[in-house]
Design an enzyme around this catalytic site. Structure first.
Site, PDB file in Angstrom:
ATOM      1  N   TYR A 193      -2.656  -0.851  10.530  1.00 37.62           N
ATOM      2  CA  TYR A 193      -2.670  -1.156   9.104  1.00 37.62           C
ATOM      3  C   TYR A 193      -1.379  -0.706   8.426  1.00 37.62           C
ATOM      4  O   TYR A 193      -0.725  -1.477   7.718  1.00 37.62           O
ATOM      5  CB  TYR A 193      -3.875  -0.488   8.450  1.00 37.62           C
ATOM      6  CG  TYR A 193      -3.950  -0.660   6.943  1.00 37.62           C
ATOM      7  CD1 TYR A 193      -4.457  -1.820   6.389  1.00 37.62           C
ATOM      8  CD2 TYR A 193      -3.505   0.355   6.090  1.00 37.62           C
ATOM      9  CE1 TYR A 193      -4.525  -1.984   5.012  1.00 37.62           C
ATOM     10  CE2 TYR A 193      -3.569   0.208   4.709  1.00 37.62           C
ATOM     11  CZ  TYR A 193      -4.086  -0.968   4.177  1.00 37.62           C
ATOM     12  OH  TYR A 193      -4.143  -1.133   2.821  1.00 37.62           O
TER      13      TYR A 193
ATOM     14  N   SER B 283       0.849  -1.198   0.000  1.00 35.95           N
ATOM     15  CA  SER B 283       0.000   0.000   0.000  1.00 35.95           C
ATOM     16  C   SER B 283       0.877   1.237   0.000  1.00 35.95           C
ATOM     17  O   SER B 283       2.031   1.202   0.455  1.00 35.95           O
ATOM     18  CB  SER B 283      -0.885   0.009   1.256  1.00 35.95           C
ATOM     19  OG  SER B 283      -1.519   1.258   1.425  1.00 35.95           O
TER      20      SER B 283
END
Length: 678
Positions: free
Chosen positions: A568, A555
């Site tokens: 995350y 990401s």
């Protein structure tokens, strides 16, 4: 509008081809003769409809038929130059075609056009081939069928064989068909129904004769230690052996595999005479064109260790390649096509089963089916007599026939990922599903791995049948579950080439609200999960010695410090560094490891639908339905990132264009300056 004769032919073909006792997949051909109107003269014209080159009787459609003018086809008898120039006749068939479209005429066209019968069936039933390959096949034909079926000595398919069968039909008006030595059967009739009935009568009569007169144990007794392992142990052993065997079978070119442990295979491999009979090879041309002239068979018992079996398989593979090269050198002439590869397509492991190989899954599966046909043929022939296949010289004439070579050359260029086996986690929805879809479209075999087995299987079904994709359950945080999913992959397709670590979840919380359980869950699924998947897959990749790809869907958050996502973003940073570490470690094995850093992908995302989207929307003060647009507006390109964009990046990273790239992260974020890689 389909001509009635052609319609009857298609229906008959589909019925005959639907039952494997009648013929193998894509084996045999059928025909019908009738009249239609010549669009030029308006006069009736006699035509031959015959199954064209390639295709399968069970699924035959009108487009799979070649349509020829019967007068022109039969006129070739007067210009036939003889067996030394047999191959020229296939090209001559093109000048007999009626109309446009349809399939190319096959080498067996003469058999159908020259025989004086309105309907003709040529089939490859196991029972019929058993008699055709028996040492005293001619005598057995007379005993089993009387004068209703006539023996035809082996002759390579072609125009002369058509002339031979036509003469037999003329000289034996009482006959309904013939046994073609070393090959199969041909039957005929005045109507479609009569031809079909005669075909089935020959097949059923042959099977009944073998059952009544055949020996009970034609393969001999059971070899101690070579019996089938219990199912769970058998499958575990197969999974342990499969990557190495696939690597050996792919020495010349990459192959997809298929595993079979049917009773037919296991019983044959346990029998005393299995090594002796396997060494004789297969006989029917349809069989050995898919299986090579003979298999490679392990000569160790099932009780041997995995390490012992692997070492012996490597030795046998080297011996097999030398033997195949000697076979090629012994029979090749100056104008023979180049050797097509010396690796086995059938590998037999007693107590475990059969591994078959091909350029794609369907070809590998069919090769295995054909070897089961060969086992059935050997059993029938040995039960009645002695199995006597055609000579190696004749096999070579078929295998390296110029017409077979031309057929291979006409095949379309393979897609970029053909022959590659991909394992994608979290692939039942969102990014993972888009990746699986793209890889399958590019020719890969795909394993859709997801926590929800039902969703995984549904997603796989959308990609095609099980020759294209399968769905498996995979909790990536569970080491045993991950290994079971990788084992299922190598059993389904022979091995593994391409791994995509995509499974994930996200908990959008600020630091003070993030619990220890939140942290552990986030890291178990993505950091630990990616590690477990990569470790299990790497073992198979290394054993195959075929290189491969590992892709991490990381990401932009792995480098971008956004608010309220400590768990995350930290685990994404962990994944990003795994890419670098594994690229260094696996590079010596030819395995490339790369990552992709998407921006928030809202459309179709299971993560966003599960609450992450609502939390991120609240964090940024926008409506959840507008979150994708919000993400787009903060990028340089002002364009939303969708799952297919990430799939495109996976395609490029795992394709041939970036074959020298490893340890790279590709941003797929429409340009987020704060996430630029440095």
């Amino acid at each position: 509008m389909t001509n009635p004769a052609a319609a009857d032919l298609i229906a008959r073909s589909n019925r005959l081809g639907a039952d494997p006792k009648n013929t193998n997949y894509a084996g045999g051909n059928t025909s019908a003769k009738g009249t239609d109107t010549d669009p030029v003269t308006g006069e009736p014209v006699e035509l031959l409809w015959v199954k064209g080159s390639g295709g399968d009787l069970g699924t035959l459609e009108e487009r799979g038929l070649a349509v020829l003018r019967l007068d022109r086809m039969r006129a070739l008898v007067d210009t036939y130059p003889g067996v030394d120039r047999e191959d020229e006749m296939v090209a001559a068939f093109d000048y007999c075609l009626h109309g446009k479209g349809g399939a190319a005429p096959s080498i067996d066209t003469a058999m159908h056009g020259l025989v004086d019968a309105a309907h003709v069936d040529h089939l490859h039933p196991d029972a019929g081939i058993a008699i055709a390959t028996a040492a005293d096949g001619e005598e057995l034909t007379a005993k089993a069928f009387g004068d209703k079926v006539v023996w035809v000595p082996w002759r390579r398919p072609g125009f002369q064989l058509g002339l031979d069968i036509a003469e037999i039909k003329t000289q034996n008006p009482q006959a309904v068909g013939c046994i073609l030595g070393g090959h199969g059967i041909t039957a005929w009739g005045d109507t479609s129904e009569e031809s079909e009935a005669n075909s089935l009568w020959i097949i059923d009569t042959a099977a009944a004769y073998i059952a009544e007169h055949g020996a009970e144990a034609p393969f001999g007794g059971v070899r101690s230690g070579f019996e089938a392992l219990p199912e769970a142990e058998r499958h575990a052993r197969a999974a342990a052996l499969a990557p190495t065997i696939r690597g050996l079978a792919s020495t010349d070119r990459p192959m997809v595999g298929h595993y079979t442990d049917s009773d037919v295979v296991l019983d044959f491999l346990a029998a005393e005479r299995a090594p002796e009979l396997a060494a004789l090879g297969t006989s029917c041309p349809d069989h050995f064109l898919r299986t090579k002239v003979k298999p490679m068979i392990l000569d160790l018992p099932a009780t041997a260790s995995v390490e012992e079996q692997l070492a012996r398989l490597r030795e046998l593979h080297a011996e097999y390649r030398d033997d195949y090269r000697a076979y090629y050198d012994a029979h090749a002439t100056e104008d023979s096509p180049a050797i097509r590869g010396a690796d086995p397509l059938i590998v037999l492991v007693p107590g475990v089963g059969m591994f078959s190989y091909g350029a794609n899954k369907q070809t590998a599966r069919v090769a295995g089916e054909f070897y089961v046909n060969a086992i059935n043929v050997m059993r029938g022939a040995e039960a009645l007599s002695t199995y006597t296949p055609i000579s190696d010289a004749e096999k070579f004439r078929i295998e390296y026939w110029a017409l077979e070579e031309a057929k291979l050359q006409r095949m379309p260029k393979p897609k970029t990922h053909q022959g590659r086996i991909a394992f994608v986690t979290g692939a039942a929805s969102g990014i993972g599903k888009a990746i699986a879809t793209r890889l399958a479209a590019e020719g890969a075999c795909v394993v859709v791995a997801d926590l929800d087995l039902g969703k995984a299987q549904s997603a796989a079904a959308e990609l095609g049948g099980t020759d294209v994709a399968i769905g498996v359950a995979a909790n990536v945080a569970d080491a045993e579950g991950v290994q079971a999913a990788i084992d299922a992959t190598v059993l389904a397709f022979g091995g593994i080439d391409l791994v995509v670590n995509n499974a994930g979840l996200s908990l959008s919380k600020p630091l003070l609200e993030t619990t220890e359980q939140d942290w552990d869950l986030q890291h178990d699924v993505m950091a630990k999960g990616s590690f477990l998947v990569s470790k299990a897959a790497a073992k198979a990749l290394v054993e195959q010695q075929m290189g491969g790809d590992v892709i991490y869907i990381s990401s932009k958050n792995s480098v971008f410090a956004g608010p309220n996502n400590i768990a995350y973003s930290a685990t994404k940073a962990d994944q990003a560094h795994q890419v670098r570490l594994l690229a260094v470690e696996l590079g010596e094995h030819g395995v490339r490891v790369n990552g992709i850093n998407p921006d928030g992908v809202v459309r179709g995302s299971g993560i966003f639908a599960a609450g992450w989207g609502a939390n991120r929307a609240a964090t940024y003060g926008v409506e959840e339905k507008d979150l994708g647009k919000f993400y787009a507006q903060r990028t340089i390109l002002k364009r939303e990132v969708v799952p297919e964009n990430v799939a495109d990046a996976v395609y490029v990273l795992t394709g041939p264009e970036l074959s020298r790239t490893t340890g790279l992260h590709i941003p797929v974020d429409s340009g987020v300056a704060a996430a630029f890689l440095r």
